[in-house]
Write a protein that holds these residues in place. Structure first.
Motif, PDB file in Angstrom:
ATOM      1  N   THR A   5       0.880  -1.340  -0.105  1.00 21.77           N
ATOM      2  CA  THR A   5       0.197  -0.040  -0.063  1.00 21.77           C
ATOM      3  C   THR A   5       0.830   1.178   0.049  1.00 21.77           C
ATOM      4  O   THR A   5       0.743   2.175  -0.736  1.00 21.77           O
ATOM      5  CB  THR A   5      -1.071  -0.012   1.133  1.00 21.77           C
ATOM      6  OG1 THR A   5      -1.242  -1.348   1.443  1.00 21.77           O
ATOM      7  CG2 THR A   5      -2.180   0.876   0.971  1.00 21.77           C
ATOM      8  N   VAL A   6       2.048   1.281   0.632  1.00 19.81           N
ATOM      9  CA  VAL A   6       2.945   2.415   1.104  1.00 19.81           C
ATOM     10  C   VAL A   6       3.426   2.693  -0.645  1.00 19.81           C
ATOM     11  O   VAL A   6       3.348   4.011  -1.012  1.00 19.81           O
ATOM     12  CB  VAL A   6       3.844   2.240   1.572  1.00 19.81           C
ATOM     13  CG1 VAL A   6       4.938   3.124   1.619  1.00 19.81           C
ATOM     14  CG2 VAL A   6       3.475   2.263   3.249  1.00 19.81           C
TER      15      VAL A   6
ATOM     16  N   ASP B  72       2.026   1.874  -3.384  1.00 20.27           N
ATOM     17  CA  ASP B  72       0.850   1.999  -4.318  1.00 20.27           C
ATOM     18  C   ASP B  72       0.889   3.596  -4.092  1.00 20.27           C
ATOM     19  O   ASP B  72       0.526   4.444  -5.101  1.00 20.27           O
ATOM     20  CB  ASP B  72      -0.227   1.100  -4.099  1.00 20.27           C
ATOM     21  CG  ASP B  72      -1.495   1.656  -4.901  1.00 20.27           C
ATOM     22  OD1 ASP B  72      -1.169   1.604  -5.909  1.00 20.27           O
ATOM     23  OD2 ASP B  72      -2.597   1.628  -4.488  1.00 20.27           O
ATOM     24  N   LEU B  73       0.914   4.161  -2.681  1.00 24.58           N
ATOM     25  CA  LEU B  73       0.486   5.404  -2.650  1.00 24.58           C
ATOM     26  C   LEU B  73       1.676   6.307  -2.598  1.00 24.58           C
ATOM     27  O   LEU B  73       1.694   7.533  -1.953  1.00 24.58           O
ATOM     28  CB  LEU B  73      -0.193   5.649  -1.212  1.00 24.58           C
ATOM     29  CG  LEU B  73      -1.467   4.837  -1.155  1.00 24.58           C
ATOM     30  CD1 LEU B  73      -2.367   5.219   0.054  1.00 24.58           C
ATOM     31  CD2 LEU B  73      -2.494   4.988  -2.194  1.00 24.58           C
TER      32      LEU B  73
ATOM     33  N   GLU C  84       0.971   9.954  -3.569  1.00 25.70           N
ATOM     34  CA  GLU C  84       0.087  10.520  -2.660  1.00 25.70           C
ATOM     35  C   GLU C  84       1.011  11.089  -1.507  1.00 25.70           C
ATOM     36  O   GLU C  84       0.865  12.159  -0.677  1.00 25.70           O
ATOM     37  CB  GLU C  84      -1.128  10.041  -2.458  1.00 25.70           C
ATOM     38  CG  GLU C  84      -1.995  10.144  -3.701  1.00 25.70           C
ATOM     39  CD  GLU C  84      -1.778   9.085  -4.617  1.00 25.70           C
ATOM     40  OE1 GLU C  84      -0.657   8.027  -4.591  1.00 25.70           O
ATOM     41  OE2 GLU C  84      -2.390   8.789  -5.476  1.00 25.70           O
ATOM     42  N   LEU C  85       1.567  10.084  -0.679  1.00 24.91           N
ATOM     43  CA  LEU C  85       2.260  10.217   0.514  1.00 24.91           C
ATOM     44  C   LEU C  85       3.427  11.479   0.445  1.00 24.91           C
ATOM     45  O   LEU C  85       3.259  11.989   1.232  1.00 24.91           O
ATOM     46  CB  LEU C  85       2.928   8.924   1.048  1.00 24.91           C
ATOM     47  CG  LEU C  85       1.835   8.115   1.638  1.00 24.91           C
ATOM     48  CD1 LEU C  85       2.659   6.467   1.767  1.00 24.91           C
ATOM     49  CD2 LEU C  85       1.389   8.350   2.993  1.00 24.91           C
TER      50      LEU C  85
ATOM     51  N   ARG D 200       3.225  13.796  -1.740  1.00 24.92           N
ATOM     52  CA  ARG D 200       2.663  15.076  -1.780  1.00 24.92           C
ATOM     53  C   ARG D 200       2.302  15.637  -0.363  1.00 24.92           C
ATOM     54  O   ARG D 200       2.024  16.828  -0.153  1.00 24.92           O
ATOM     55  CB  ARG D 200       1.585  15.070  -2.780  1.00 24.92           C
ATOM     56  CG  ARG D 200       2.141  15.505  -4.114  1.00 24.92           C
ATOM     57  CD  ARG D 200       1.063  15.635  -5.055  1.00 24.92           C
ATOM     58  NE  ARG D 200       0.742  14.229  -5.601  1.00 24.92           N
ATOM     59  CZ  ARG D 200      -0.215  13.725  -5.847  1.00 24.92           C
ATOM     60  NH1 ARG D 200      -1.500  14.384  -5.155  1.00 24.92           N
ATOM     61  NH2 ARG D 200      -0.673  12.566  -6.442  1.00 24.92           N
ATOM     62  N   THR D 201       1.973  14.765   0.555  1.00 23.04           N
ATOM     63  CA  THR D 201       1.353  15.342   1.772  1.00 23.04           C
ATOM     64  C   THR D 201       2.313  15.818   2.813  1.00 23.04           C
ATOM     65  O   THR D 201       2.006  16.112   3.927  1.00 23.04           O
ATOM     66  CB  THR D 201       0.782  14.039   2.722  1.00 23.04           C
ATOM     67  OG1 THR D 201       1.636  13.040   2.794  1.00 23.04           O
ATOM     68  CG2 THR D 201      -0.556  13.531   1.675  1.00 23.04           C
ATOM     69  N   SER D 202       3.456  15.820   2.332  1.00 19.39           N
ATOM     70  CA  SER D 202       4.405  16.454   3.346  1.00 19.39           C
ATOM     71  C   SER D 202       4.422  17.975   3.538  1.00 19.39           C
ATOM     72  O   SER D 202       5.487  18.366   4.676  1.00 19.39           O
ATOM     73  CB  SER D 202       5.966  15.973   2.873  1.00 19.39           C
ATOM     74  OG  SER D 202       6.193  16.745   1.637  1.00 19.39           O
TER      75      SER D 202
ATOM     76  N   GLN E 272      -2.884  19.913   2.130  1.00 20.09           N
ATOM     77  CA  GLN E 272      -2.691  19.020   3.497  1.00 20.09           C
ATOM     78  C   GLN E 272      -3.229  19.901   4.510  1.00 20.09           C
ATOM     79  O   GLN E 272      -3.604  19.054   5.412  1.00 20.09           O
ATOM     80  CB  GLN E 272      -1.178  18.723   3.343  1.00 20.09           C
ATOM     81  CG  GLN E 272      -0.658  17.798   4.570  1.00 20.09           C
ATOM     82  CD  GLN E 272      -1.727  16.487   4.601  1.00 20.09           C
ATOM     83  OE1 GLN E 272      -1.971  15.993   3.569  1.00 20.09           O
ATOM     84  NE2 GLN E 272      -1.676  16.038   5.689  1.00 20.09           N
TER      85      GLN E 272
END
Lengths: 221, 221
Positions: B187-188, B190-191, B194-195, B197-199, B204
DNA sequence: ACCTGAACACCGTTCAAGT
DNA sequence: ACCTGAACACCGTTCAAGT
């Protein structure tokens, strides 16, 4: 006659990364991260300061190693269950870890994370969110929001607890509250007790965590 | 003949608290909080290091003064309106202030606040919550939750932004993501986009803030 | 009161060298 | 490969002293 306080030369392989990291951690826990120095670590290990540079290129790299050691030691991922429970378990576990190791908290608060150190916890959390029906984007955002919330809450709690440790700190806090004019800040003065109680504790953390989880639920529709 | 690089003696009252604080702030902004030193500040002001100790008892006290200067300069309190708007305005304003002044962020992350420095903002926020119908306890808890959330979010954002500043940092982040095994962390992986970009970023922050506010609403019933 | 230099007890890290 | 001492360029702060 030569009672000069000179150390015997340390035998080869006195040192290794694990020994260095665990000793560094012990020193940090004992005296605080700010008091920790390469030189004090070397003294504790019975070697010259430069011996450590065979294993770590800089003090910062040593901090990273201590951080990874602590993050790796504890399983933060949880058993299966509803996503709300997974969120709660992981967030609570992380907070606990951070409060038990203030030096970890300070390292996280001063240096970026690359990511693999927490991959297991991230995987559990993000998978739970995806299986619950959150979009990729929302799952990622929820994950990071959780993390930053725990970081901020634990950081504040740890700092305010430290201030409340000595009586001088408690006096300062009380004095400040009492100095606030009830004319200028009536509500703050009215809520003085409640505000002071929110500077830490399980109840405060759960309040925030519950609000956060409740706020994520509408995103599933 | 005496071209020894010796400073002329500084005239009396060259210094004053405001001058010291604003010069200190400028140095911190220019070179980062960690690089800042009492000695570099003295040099910038054209005085000996000890001259500063007439005005501040320690380096920490100087940090506090810089923090209070920055917190006092900006009005964080908002116009009247629904509590959700007040929360949004104050939280967004605080985040902005912290991102504009990374040194303020680092000071808040390393030293406790006594309280009067932010009393105006606290008053506005807590009053809005009380008038909306929150209990004393819930208003206080909501206030502190908000504060710690903004602190954590801004701290993380600022740190990750710094890491992304230089190409070496970006390379490290990318390398770490690519090193994660898709078998262990599906999952990590796969994302990953997205992950990453959320930093940080407004989106956010708004995501977290909205969830937080939505999570508080049920407490009104 | 306000600024000074000298001194103390530290730092992290480079360098060239020993074993 | 692994550890060494000497040295460099710094720290924050105490102290006694100048003006």
């Amino acid at each position: 006659m030569s009672d000069k306080p000179t150390r015997a030369r340390a035998p080869r392989n006195t040192l290794n990364p694990e020994l260095i990291v665990t000793t560094a951690l012990a020193l940090m826990e004992a005296q605080g991260l700010e008091a920790f120095s390469v030189r004090s670590l070397a003294k504790e290990l019975g070697v010259g300061p430069m011996a450590l540079y065979t294993y770590f290129r800089s003090k910062d790299e040593l901090f990273d190693a201590v951080r990874d050691h602590l993050l790796g030691a504890r399983r933060l991922s949880a058993a299966r269950g509803p996503w709300q429970e997974q969120v709660r378990t992981i967030a609570t576990g992380l907070r606990q870890l951070l409060l038990e190791h203030p030096c970890l908290l300070r390292i996280l608060a001063s240096r970026p994370l690359k990511g693999q150190e927490t991959a297991a916890a991230t995987e559990t959390l993000v998978r739970a969110l995806r299986e619950a029906g959150f979009s990729k984007e929302n799952a990622a955002r929820a994950h990071t929001m959780l993390f930053t919330f725990v970081l901020g809450a634990a950081l504040w709690e740890s700092q305010m607890n430290a201030e409340k440790q000595d009586r001088e700190g408690r006096r300062r806090l009380r004095a400040t509250m009492e100095s606030l004019s009830a004319a200028d800040y009536p509500t703050v003065v009215d809520l003085a007790d409640e505000l002071s109680r929110t500077s830490g504790g399980d109840a405060q953390f759960d309040f925030g965590l519950n609000a956060l989880i409740a706020g994520l639920e509408p995103l599933l529709n």
